[in-house]
Motif scaffolding. Structure first.
Motif, PDB file in Angstrom:
ATOM      1  N   GLU A   1      -4.138  10.127   3.679  1.00 24.83           N
ATOM      2  CA  GLU A   1      -3.264   9.274   2.492  1.00 24.83           C
ATOM      3  C   GLU A   1      -3.329   7.670   1.741  1.00 24.83           C
ATOM      4  O   GLU A   1      -3.631   7.076   2.533  1.00 24.83           O
ATOM      5  CB  GLU A   1      -2.370   9.409   3.492  1.00 24.83           C
ATOM      6  N   ALA A   2      -3.240   7.804   0.738  1.00 21.35           N
ATOM      7  CA  ALA A   2      -3.208   6.825  -0.304  1.00 21.35           C
ATOM      8  C   ALA A   2      -2.346   6.436  -1.397  1.00 21.35           C
ATOM      9  O   ALA A   2      -1.764   7.482  -1.521  1.00 21.35           O
ATOM     10  CB  ALA A   2      -4.691   6.198  -0.966  1.00 21.35           C
ATOM     11  N   VAL A   3      -1.705   5.117  -1.474  1.00 16.94           N
ATOM     12  CA  VAL A   3      -1.097   5.047  -2.767  1.00 16.94           C
ATOM     13  C   VAL A   3      -1.673   3.832  -3.486  1.00 16.94           C
ATOM     14  O   VAL A   3      -2.100   3.047  -2.902  1.00 16.94           O
ATOM     15  CB  VAL A   3      -0.057   4.621  -1.618  1.00 16.94           C
ATOM     16  N   TYR A   4      -0.860   4.095  -5.038  1.00 20.48           N
ATOM     17  CA  TYR A   4      -1.464   3.176  -5.598  1.00 20.48           C
ATOM     18  C   TYR A   4      -0.703   2.126  -5.485  1.00 20.48           C
ATOM     19  O   TYR A   4       0.931   1.818  -5.389  1.00 20.48           O
ATOM     20  CB  TYR A   4      -1.003   3.981  -7.286  1.00 20.48           C
ATOM     21  N   ARG A   5      -0.971   0.471  -5.421  1.00 19.64           N
ATOM     22  CA  ARG A   5      -0.760  -0.735  -5.323  1.00 19.64           C
ATOM     23  C   ARG A   5      -1.050  -1.347  -5.961  1.00 19.64           C
ATOM     24  O   ARG A   5      -1.747  -1.806  -6.297  1.00 19.64           O
ATOM     25  CB  ARG A   5       0.351  -0.838  -3.571  1.00 19.64           C
ATOM     26  N   GLY A   6      -0.096  -2.400  -6.745  1.00 20.09           N
ATOM     27  CA  GLY A   6      -0.605  -3.068  -7.905  1.00 20.09           C
ATOM     28  C   GLY A   6      -0.700  -4.544  -6.693  1.00 20.09           C
ATOM     29  O   GLY A   6       0.480  -5.101  -6.025  1.00 20.09           O
TER      30      GLY A   6
ATOM     31  N   THR B   1      -4.742  -0.359  -7.755  1.00 18.61           N
ATOM     32  CA  THR B   1      -6.024  -0.345  -6.663  1.00 18.61           C
ATOM     33  C   THR B   1      -4.980   0.442  -5.467  1.00 18.61           C
ATOM     34  O   THR B   1      -3.637   1.011  -5.634  1.00 18.61           O
ATOM     35  CB  THR B   1      -6.509  -1.083  -5.937  1.00 18.61           C
ATOM     36  N   GLU B   2      -6.421   1.474  -4.614  1.00 20.70           N
ATOM     37  CA  GLU B   2      -5.594   2.527  -3.984  1.00 20.70           C
ATOM     38  C   GLU B   2      -5.121   2.086  -2.180  1.00 20.70           C
ATOM     39  O   GLU B   2      -6.257   1.506  -2.472  1.00 20.70           O
ATOM     40  CB  GLU B   2      -6.615   3.975  -3.606  1.00 20.70           C
ATOM     41  N   PHE B   3      -4.344   2.195  -1.450  1.00 20.58           N
ATOM     42  CA  PHE B   3      -4.331   1.885   0.287  1.00 20.58           C
ATOM     43  C   PHE B   3      -3.917   3.037   0.879  1.00 20.58           C
ATOM     44  O   PHE B   3      -2.786   3.653   0.771  1.00 20.58           O
ATOM     45  CB  PHE B   3      -2.912   0.464  -0.132  1.00 20.58           C
ATOM     46  N   ASN B   4      -5.283   2.980   2.016  1.00 21.75           N
ATOM     47  CA  ASN B   4      -4.991   4.365   2.863  1.00 21.75           C
ATOM     48  C   ASN B   4      -3.920   3.704   3.566  1.00 21.75           C
ATOM     49  O   ASN B   4      -3.530   2.536   3.738  1.00 21.75           O
ATOM     50  CB  ASN B   4      -5.441   3.975   3.579  1.00 21.75           C
TER      51      ASN B   4
END
Length: 698
Positions: free
Chosen positions: A547-552, A522-525
């Motif tokens: 800015e958002a990154v994909y993280r498990g 999912t995306e995390f800001n």
């Protein structure tokens, strides 16, 4: 970067389509000396429910997974401007929205690449999983039946069916022999966005050689709403001099049209055929007044089935689809970004001879598609995804009351990115994944009417290209997305248990489900505001992006689904049914305890369905509770209650059969904002609306 996809598309057309046609011809010739029986008068799907095919390759009447279907008069009077809105409110189903033209189904809180959209059992590639403003290139005017599988269907359709499947079914490749000429014409008008829609279909045949032609067209104006486009909370956060649209949503108009041709050869124990359909769309982005999206899709399909074979297998089924998709995002008349997706998918299923007490099938599925994004919003590199899978399913009749199901699937997924000279993607590297799924189900008949059904499944999903390689601005969500090249497979254990009842016209189901994920992507800001080049900018900067990154993460989804129909009155040609649907999904990040985004709240529908000979009436009340469980950077949504009324009349005028219908929605003109919509605070659903339509069948 453009030449390579075009070359691949040409190569696919030169090799895969002829190979599929060779296979179809071979299958047809194998049975060409069989004379088909005389055909009875065809039965309308409004008179008899077809066999559920999406989760039932064995053709039995037992369904282990929770399922729903929509067809006949119910589909005709329910159709909306998107597939998501058409299915919204069915058990376990909600929808994304990005204005009236765009909506993709959500099942049990899961969307995007976790929900597999199929046409006649195979993929039809587009860009709808990448962004919420990308429409699904399919109009419901051309569909005769929709089947929904809730819960993991990864066993049959791959890891990206970890949340469920929506399969639209048409007759563009006729599966039964047609004698003579038949067809239908459907026209409708809706006042809330001045929607004009029409479709026509003609089929003819000799009983063995069959032909199908259809066309559709839909055009809408701006969507009328009951108040401000921006919500109270959003207006409080807007700049003092911001424009506040009232009464309608700017840039919410559009038009789409298309058609298809298909042919088949049928015999007593099977069929073989091929079809082509094309789709064109031009619609506005409700988040950007000057942005239009122009979409084009070509899709070629081939299908064949042979039954009553001798040897170890008694039935073979083959399905193939090739898609060439493109859409452009045009800002003030200038193309800013172009998305392309082309590729093929094929499935072969073989049902073996019954080995008492076992009945089962095995299959192979293979696919390859190439996705590219060129221009201002090139947030991913050109990526080719190849998938090869083997699967099997067995059912065991232990006793007359107990039936078991066991299945497994193994697939290999490879994703190859190509930077194409773009420095942002220079470090993108190929990834390979081996994903496995197993499932077990049981049904126990308590008596002739009641049964208990349970399922447990372990499923794996390989990350998709944008979860791995994203590195660019995504204006549709106001983010700068950064992928995770080291992302692991998404793994889930899923369970559901339901109590079912069926006795004549009365039926119902009460069920619970639970899904537990490892590495849920999912995306995390990150908390940073950046520009289109991922450079930090101060708060208040125009066009700043989060800015958002994909993280498990570890995540869980659980909930309750209730649906039922009870006949309270029947006398002669009169009947009255009471229908009820209720859905609740709770989804959270286990690591933090926080809510996952875009989860619909508790949602209920209560309806009265009355029929008296050719007359029909349906009154419907929908209530959605407020959704306050949202991530920190989201705004909550309020509750709403809407009322709807549908009237139908069937009659004869000459040889054709006619159906006239009128449908009123949101008759109390409520402000409706779906918690599942990424643009809920700037683009609500439509206000009070009335749609009238006329369908003729000849």
């Amino acid at each position: 970067m453009i030449r390579r996809p075009l070359a691949n598309a040409a190569l696919a057309r030169r090799t895969l389509v002829p190979l599929s046609m060779l296979l179809l011809t071979t299958l047809a010739r194998a049975q060409s000396d069989t004379t088909p029986p005389a055909l009875a008068h065809p039965v309308s799907d409004t008179d008899l429910a077809p066999v559920f095919v999406t989760d039932n390759p064995l053709g039995s009447g037992t369904l282990f997974s929770p399922t729903s279907s929509l067809y006949g008069d119910a589909l005709i009077t329910r159709r909306a401007d998107s597939i998501g809105e058409t299915l919204n409110g069915l058990p376990g189903v909600s929808t994304t929205t990005y204005g009236p033209m765009v909506g993709r189904p959500i099942i049990r809180g899961m969307d995007g690449d976790r929900i597999r959209l199929l046409q006649n059992g195979v993929a039809s590639y587009d860009a709808s999983t990448l962004s919420y403003d990308h429409a699904v290139p399919e109009d419901m005017l051309s569909v005769e039946r929709v089947e929904i599988v809730r819960g993991p269907a990864a066993l049959l359709y791959g890891g990206n069916a970890i949340g469920g499947v929506v399969n639209t079914i048409d007759n563009r490749i006729p599966r039964e022999g047609i004698k003579g000429v038949s067809g239908q014409v459907d026209v409708s008008y809706g006042d809330t966005n001045n929607a004009r829609a029409g479709a026509a279909m003609v089929e003819s045949g000799t009983g063995q050689f069959n032909f199908h032609v259809d066309a559709f067209d839909r055009e809408t104006s701006k969507l009328r709403i009951p108040g401000f486009a921006h919500s109270d909370r959003q207006r409080a956060a807007d700049e003092p001099d911001a424009d506040e649209p009232y009464g309608s949503i700017p840039n919410s108009d559009g038009r789409w049209h298309g058609g298809a041709v298909g042919t088949s050869y049928t015999w007593a124990d099977g069929y073989a055929g091929i079809s082509y359909n094309g789709y064109e769309a031009n619609y506005g982005s409700v988040a950007e007044d000057d942005v239009r999206l122009r979409m084009h899709q070509d899709h070629v399909a081939a299908s064949s089935e042979i039954r009553n074979l001798s040897g170890p297998f008694r039935q073979l089924k083959f399905d193939f689809g090739y898609t060439d998709y493109e859409h452009k995002e045009i800002d003030n008349g200038v193309t800013g970004t172009m998305f392309r997706n082309h590729g093929y998918e094929a499935r072969i299923e073989a049902r073996h001879k019954r080995i008492d007490p076992l009945d089962g099938a095995t299959g192979v599925q293979f696919s390859q598609n190439t996705f590219s994004a060129l221009g201002d919003e090139a947030l991913v590199p050109t990526s080719q995804t190849t998938n090869i899978a083997l699967f099997g399913l067995e059912e065991w009749d232990m006793t007359d009351a107990i039936k078991l199901s066991l299945g497994a699937r193994y697939e290999h997924v490879k994703i190859d990115p190509t930077a194409g000279g773009n420095e942002k993607f220079a470090d993108a590297m190929s990834r390979d994944f081996n994903a496995g799924s197993v499932s077990a189900g049981a049904t126990f008949k308590l008596n002739t009417a009641w049964s208990v059904v349970g399922n447990v499944a372990y499923t794996e999903r390989a990350p998709i290209y944008y979860e791995l390689f994203s590195n660019g601005p995504h204006d549709a969500t106001g983010q700068y997305l950064i992928g995770n090249q080291n992302a692991q497979k998404e793994k889930a254990v899923s369970m559901d248990l339901s109590l079912r009842f069926a006795s004549g016209p009365n039926k119902g189901s009460a069920g619970v489900f639970y899904n537990c994920f490892r590495h849920y992507l999912t995306e995390f800001n990150t908390g940073r505001l950046v520009d289109d080049d991922d450079q930090p900018v101060p708060a208040g900067t125009d066009d700043a992006l989060n800015e958002a990154v994909y993280r498990g993460v570890r995540a869980e989804f659980y909930g309750v689904e209730l649906d039922g129909t009870y006949r309270v009155f029947e006398s002669g040609a009169q009947r009255l049914d009471v229908e009820m649907v209720a859905n609740y999904t709770h989804a959270r990040n286990i690591d933090t305890g926080g809510a996952l985004p875009r989860i619909s709240p508790l949602h209920t529908t209560l309806a009265l369905d009355y029929a008296y000979g050719p007359y029909g009436a349906r009154a419907e009340m929908v209530h959605a509770w407020a959704q306050h469980r949202v991530p920190e950077d989201d705004l909550p949504t309020g509750s709403y209650t809407t009322l709807g009324l549908t009237l139908t009349y069937k009659f004869h005028a000459g040889a054709p059969n006619w159906l006239a219908y009128i449908r009123g929605q949101n008759l109390t003109n409520q402000e409706v904002r779906y918690a599942s919509s990424v643009v809920r605070d700037i683009a609500p659903q439509g206000g009070r609306s009335v749609m009238v339509g006329l369908l003729t069948v000849f």
